[in-house]
Enzyme design. Structure first.
Site, short mmCIF file in Angstrom:
data_model
loop_
_atom_site.label_atom_id
_atom_site.label_comp_id
_atom_site.label_asym_id
_atom_site.label_seq_id
_atom_site.Cartn_x
_atom_site.Cartn_y
_atom_site.Cartn_z
CE1 TYR A 1 0.16 2.00 4.28
CE2 TYR A 1 1.06 -0.21 4.45
CZ TYR A 1 0.90 1.07 4.97
OH TYR A 1 1.50 1.41 6.16
NE ARG B 1 7.04 4.05 0.16
CZ ARG B 1 6.82 4.80 1.25
NH1 ARG B 1 7.81 5.02 2.10
NH2 ARG B 1 5.65 5.36 1.46
NE ARG C 1 -6.43 -19.53 4.46
CZ ARG C 1 -5.56 -20.39 4.98
NH1 ARG C 1 -5.58 -21.67 4.60
NH2 ARG C 1 -4.68 -19.99 5.87
CE LYS D 1 3.27 3.11 3.15
NZ LYS D 1 3.77 3.34 4.50
CD GLU E 1 10.35 1.33 10.33
OE1 GLU E 1 10.47 2.26 9.51
OE2 GLU E 1 10.15 0.15 9.99
CG LEU F 1 8.55 2.56 4.66
CD1 LEU F 1 8.24 1.37 3.76
CD2 LEU F 1 7.26 3.26 5.08
#
Length: 286
Positions: free
Chosen positions: A33, A52, A101, A150, A182, A206
Site C-alpha cells: 500500500y 516505492r 485459499r 510497504k 523506527e 521503511l
C-alpha cells in the site's frame, strides 16, 4: 456524506464497494500500500510514492495493476469527486484471487486487486499534535525482516499504537538488538548539539518518502545529518526528537519513555523542518 472509492476499474459509493472473500490481501495480508497526502487539493510527493509502490510490487513478484500515469489519474479523480482539500489518498494492491485459499501463489496471470479511497483531514497541515509534540514509548520490534517493503502486515504496528495509548502516549518506537528501528508508522530521529541523527536505510526500516525529502531539505538548510544506529537511551537524553511520515509530515517528539526532551515543547529544528517541508511540498504538489 458517502465517499466515492475506486475498486478494480470502477468508481463506486463506498457502500457498494466489494472484493472477493478469497482475495489474498484479506486472507494473507498479501498486499502492498501507499498513502499520499493532499494539500490545497494537490498530491504531495506522488512520484516518490509511485516509485516505492513499484519497488514493493517487484520485491514481492506482484504484477502492476496499471501504469503510473493511470494511478495519477485515479488519484486526481478521487480527490475531485470527494472534494478533498486536505487529507489522504490510500492505495492498496493485492495479489488478487483465483477463487480459493492456498498458501501457493495463484497463477501468474491472476489479475491483482487495486483499491483506493480518500480521507478528508482539514487540519492535516496544522494539527494540534504538531504544536504540542508527541509522547513516545519504546517497545520490542518483533516484525518480519523486510520492513523496507510497504506491505499490509500492520498488526504489530497497530498493537504498538495501542500500547502507547494505554500508557497515555501517542506512539511507540521499536527496538531491535538494542537499537531503535523506527516508529509504528514513521521514521525516527533525535537531535543533539544541533546534529540530526537517524538510522540508515536497510531492510530493517521503511524507506520513507518524507524521510528522503526532509533529509535533503535539512542538508540544503546547512543542518548536520548523521545516519547511524542509535539507542533509545541516546534519544532520551537528546535536545529534541521528531518523526517523519506522509500523513504527519514532521512531527516533534517531546517525551520518550517518560523522559522530557528539552523544555518539553517542540524543538526549533523539528519546527523549522516542518515549516520548510510543508512550504516545499506545497510548491511541488501536483
Amino acid at each position: 456524506m458517502t465517499r466515492t472509492v475506486y475498486v478494480n476499474g470502477e468508481y463506486l459509493p463506498e457502500t457498494e464497494a466489494k472484493v472477493s472473500i478469497f482475495d489474498r490481501g484479506f486472507l494473507m495480508a498479501d498486499a502492498v500500500y501507499e498513502v499520499t497526502s493532499v494539500l490545497d487539493g494537490k498530491l504531495i510527493d506522488f512520484d516518490g510514492h509511485a516509485v516505492r509502490l513499484k519497488r514493493s510490487l517487484d520485491e514481492l513478484e506482484m504484477a502492476e495493476p496499471c501504469s503510473q500515469q493511470e494511478l495519477l489519474e485515479i488519484h486526481r479523480k478521487l480527490v475531485d469527486l470527494n472534494g478533498i482539500v486536505a487529507g489522504l489518498v490510500y492505495l492498496q494492491v493485492t495479489r488478487g484471487s483465483d477463487g480459493d485459499r492456498d498458501f501457493v501463489f495463484p497463477a501468474a496471470d491472476t489479475p491483482p486487486s487495486l483499491v483506493l479511497f480518500t480521507q478528508s483531514k482539514p487540519s492535516l497541515a496544522d494539527s494540534p499534535e504538531s504544536k504540542r509534540g508527541a509522547k513516545i514509548i519504546s517497545i520490542e520490534d518483533i516484525r518480519w525482516g523486510r520492513r523496507d517493503i510497504k506491505t499490509g502486515q500492520l498488526l504489530y504496528p497497530s498493537m504498538g499504537k495501542m500500547m502507547a495509548k494505554k500508557a497515555g502516549c501517542d506512539d511507540a518506537w521499536m527496538i531491535e538488538d538494542g537499537y531503535v528501528t523506527e516508529g509504528t508508522s514513521n521514521n525516527a530521529y533525535f537531535v543533539k548539539n544541533g546534529k540530526i541523527v537517524t538510522r540508515p536505510l536497510s531492510n530493517d526500516i521503511l524507506h520513507g518518502i518524507t524521510r528522503k525529502a526532509v533529509l535533503r531539505l535539512a542538508q540544503e538548510a546547512q543542518m548536520e545529518v548523521e545516519e547511524r544506529l542509535f539507542t533509545i537511551d541516546e534519544a532520551k537524553t537528546a535536545d529534541e526528537a521528531f518523526t517523519t511520515s506522509a500523513s504527519a509530515f514532521v512531527m516533534p517528539v517531546v517525551e520518550i519513555d517518560g523522559a522530557t526532551l528539552g523544555d518539553g515543547t517542540p524543538g526549533p529544528i523539528a519546527r523549522r523542518l516542518r515549516e520548510i517541508y510543508l512550504d516545499e511540498a506545497r510548491k511541488t504538489a501536483i
